[in-house]
Motif scaffolding. Structure first.
Motif, PDB file in Angstrom:
ATOM      1  N   ALA A 172       3.009  -8.955   7.377  1.00 15.60           N
ATOM      2  CA  ALA A 172       3.467  -8.237   8.575  1.00 15.60           C
ATOM      3  C   ALA A 172       4.960  -8.439   8.798  1.00 15.60           C
ATOM      4  O   ALA A 172       5.687  -7.485   9.104  1.00 15.60           O
ATOM      5  CB  ALA A 172       2.677  -8.698   9.797  1.00 15.60           C
ATOM      6  N   THR A 173       5.436  -9.660   8.634  1.00 16.43           N
ATOM      7  CA  THR A 173       6.856  -9.955   8.817  1.00 16.43           C
ATOM      8  C   THR A 173       7.714  -9.139   7.860  1.00 16.43           C
ATOM      9  O   THR A 173       8.727  -8.555   8.258  1.00 16.43           O
ATOM     10  CB  THR A 173       7.126 -11.461   8.619  1.00 16.43           C
ATOM     11  OG1 THR A 173       6.391 -12.188   9.609  1.00 16.43           O
ATOM     12  CG2 THR A 173       8.600 -11.783   8.729  1.00 16.43           C
ATOM     13  N   GLN A 174       7.294  -9.068   6.604  1.00 12.25           N
ATOM     14  CA  GLN A 174       8.065  -8.323   5.606  1.00 12.25           C
ATOM     15  C   GLN A 174       7.997  -6.812   5.836  1.00 12.25           C
ATOM     16  O   GLN A 174       8.928  -6.084   5.501  1.00 12.25           O
ATOM     17  CB  GLN A 174       7.577  -8.663   4.201  1.00 12.25           C
ATOM     18  CG  GLN A 174       7.894 -10.093   3.800  1.00 12.25           C
ATOM     19  CD  GLN A 174       7.523 -10.361   2.370  1.00 12.25           C
ATOM     20  OE1 GLN A 174       8.017  -9.681   1.474  1.00 12.25           O
ATOM     21  NE2 GLN A 174       6.648 -11.331   2.151  1.00 12.25           N
ATOM     22  N   PRO A 177      15.633  -0.908   6.693  1.00 14.32           N
ATOM     23  CA  PRO A 177      14.713  -0.336   5.700  1.00 14.32           C
ATOM     24  C   PRO A 177      15.076  -0.678   4.261  1.00 14.32           C
ATOM     25  O   PRO A 177      14.216  -0.663   3.390  1.00 14.32           O
ATOM     26  CB  PRO A 177      14.793   1.172   5.948  1.00 14.32           C
ATOM     27  CG  PRO A 177      16.044   1.389   6.708  1.00 14.32           C
ATOM     28  CD  PRO A 177      16.334   0.122   7.455  1.00 14.32           C
ATOM     29  N   THR A 178      16.331  -1.044   4.005  1.00 14.13           N
ATOM     30  CA  THR A 178      16.706  -1.412   2.638  1.00 14.13           C
ATOM     31  C   THR A 178      16.216  -2.820   2.289  1.00 14.13           C
ATOM     32  O   THR A 178      16.195  -3.188   1.121  1.00 14.13           O
ATOM     33  CB  THR A 178      18.237  -1.346   2.431  1.00 14.13           C
ATOM     34  OG1 THR A 178      18.871  -2.331   3.265  1.00 14.13           O
ATOM     35  CG2 THR A 178      18.775   0.040   2.757  1.00 14.13           C
ATOM     36  N   LYS A 179      15.822  -3.597   3.301  1.00 13.08           N
ATOM     37  CA  LYS A 179      15.327  -4.955   3.082  1.00 13.08           C
ATOM     38  C   LYS A 179      13.819  -5.053   3.330  1.00 13.08           C
ATOM     39  O   LYS A 179      13.219  -6.085   3.068  1.00 13.08           O
ATOM     40  CB  LYS A 179      16.069  -5.937   3.983  1.00 13.08           C
ATOM     41  CG  LYS A 179      17.551  -6.030   3.671  1.00 13.08           C
ATOM     42  CD  LYS A 179      18.260  -6.971   4.597  1.00 13.08           C
ATOM     43  CE  LYS A 179      19.752  -7.002   4.258  1.00 13.08           C
ATOM     44  NZ  LYS A 179      20.514  -7.755   5.237  1.00 13.08           N
ATOM     45  N   VAL A 198       6.087   0.494   0.052  1.00 14.64           N
ATOM     46  CA  VAL A 198       4.629   0.634   0.070  1.00 14.64           C
ATOM     47  C   VAL A 198       4.029  -0.057  -1.143  1.00 14.64           C
ATOM     48  O   VAL A 198       3.039  -0.792  -1.041  1.00 14.64           O
ATOM     49  CB  VAL A 198       4.223   2.123   0.105  1.00 14.64           C
ATOM     50  CG1 VAL A 198       2.719   2.275  -0.081  1.00 14.64           C
ATOM     51  CG2 VAL A 198       4.673   2.770   1.399  1.00 14.64           C
ATOM     52  N   GLU A 199       4.642   0.161  -2.290  1.00 18.18           N
ATOM     53  CA  GLU A 199       4.137  -0.442  -3.519  1.00 18.18           C
ATOM     54  C   GLU A 199       4.144  -1.969  -3.432  1.00 18.18           C
ATOM     55  O   GLU A 199       3.190  -2.639  -3.831  1.00 18.18           O
ATOM     56  CB  GLU A 199       4.957   0.027  -4.731  1.00 18.18           C
ATOM     57  CG  GLU A 199       4.789   1.499  -5.058  1.00 18.18           C
ATOM     58  CD  GLU A 199       5.651   2.425  -4.202  1.00 18.18           C
ATOM     59  OE1 GLU A 199       6.506   1.937  -3.418  1.00 18.18           O
ATOM     60  OE2 GLU A 199       5.456   3.651  -4.295  1.00 18.18           O
ATOM     61  N   GLN A 200       5.240  -2.522  -2.893  1.00 20.91           N
ATOM     62  CA  GLN A 200       5.327  -3.976  -2.754  1.00 20.91           C
ATOM     63  C   GLN A 200       4.275  -4.491  -1.773  1.00 20.91           C
ATOM     64  O   GLN A 200       3.660  -5.533  -2.003  1.00 20.91           O
ATOM     65  CB  GLN A 200       6.726  -4.385  -2.295  1.00 20.91           C
ATOM     66  CG  GLN A 200       7.791  -4.187  -3.348  1.00 20.91           C
ATOM     67  CD  GLN A 200       9.193  -4.331  -2.769  1.00 20.91           C
ATOM     68  OE1 GLN A 200       9.458  -3.959  -1.622  1.00 20.91           O
ATOM     69  NE2 GLN A 200      10.109  -4.863  -3.578  1.00 20.91           N
ATOM     70  N   ALA A 201       4.081  -3.761  -0.681  1.00 21.24           N
ATOM     71  CA  ALA A 201       3.080  -4.170   0.308  1.00 21.24           C
ATOM     72  C   ALA A 201       1.683  -4.161  -0.305  1.00 21.24           C
ATOM     73  O   ALA A 201       0.884  -5.072  -0.058  1.00 21.24           O
ATOM     74  CB  ALA A 201       3.140  -3.255   1.532  1.00 21.24           C
TER      75      ALA A 201
END
Length: 111
Positions: free
Chosen positions: A26-28, A34-36, A40-43
């Motif tokens: 959630a934090t990430q 938005p650049t940090k 979606v893929e990482q999530a």
């Protein structure tokens, strides 16, 4: 510059009983820049959802989202107007209730 702190409170402090791995996801995902922020893929690859992630069952849109509706200067007043207009879509009665205030602010919100 405007005295507003954007640092926030760690989710682990707000939700001390929360799942640390879920709070990390959630934090990430809630990073303001938005650049940090996670993609979606990482999530989808995050440890918290690893048992739910199946690349064979995750469709990808065949087109890019048109974000033209979001093309405005995000000043405090503009953001307030956007949020109010969104509320008015679901609760149109607030337009009549707030008519005098809206007029005094110079806001033109259509039903």
């Amino acid at each position: 510059a405007n005295g507003v702190s954007l640092k926030g409170v760690p989710l682990s402090q707000k939700y001390p009983e929360g799942n640390p791995v879920g709070l990390d996801l959630a934090t990430q995902m809630l990073v303001l820049d938005p650049t940090k922020r996670l993609t979606v893929e990482q999530a989808l690859e995050h440890k918290y959802v690893e048992t739910l992630h199946d690349i064979r069952d995750e469709p990808v849109a065949g087109f890019r989202m048109d974000w033209a509706f979001d093309n405005f200067q995000p000043t405090r007043e503009n953001l307030q107007q956007k949020v109010y207009a969104e509320c008015a879509e679901y609760h149109p009665g607030i337009l009549a209730r707030d008519n005098a205030v809206l007029a005094s602010l110079g806001w033109e919100i259509s039903p």
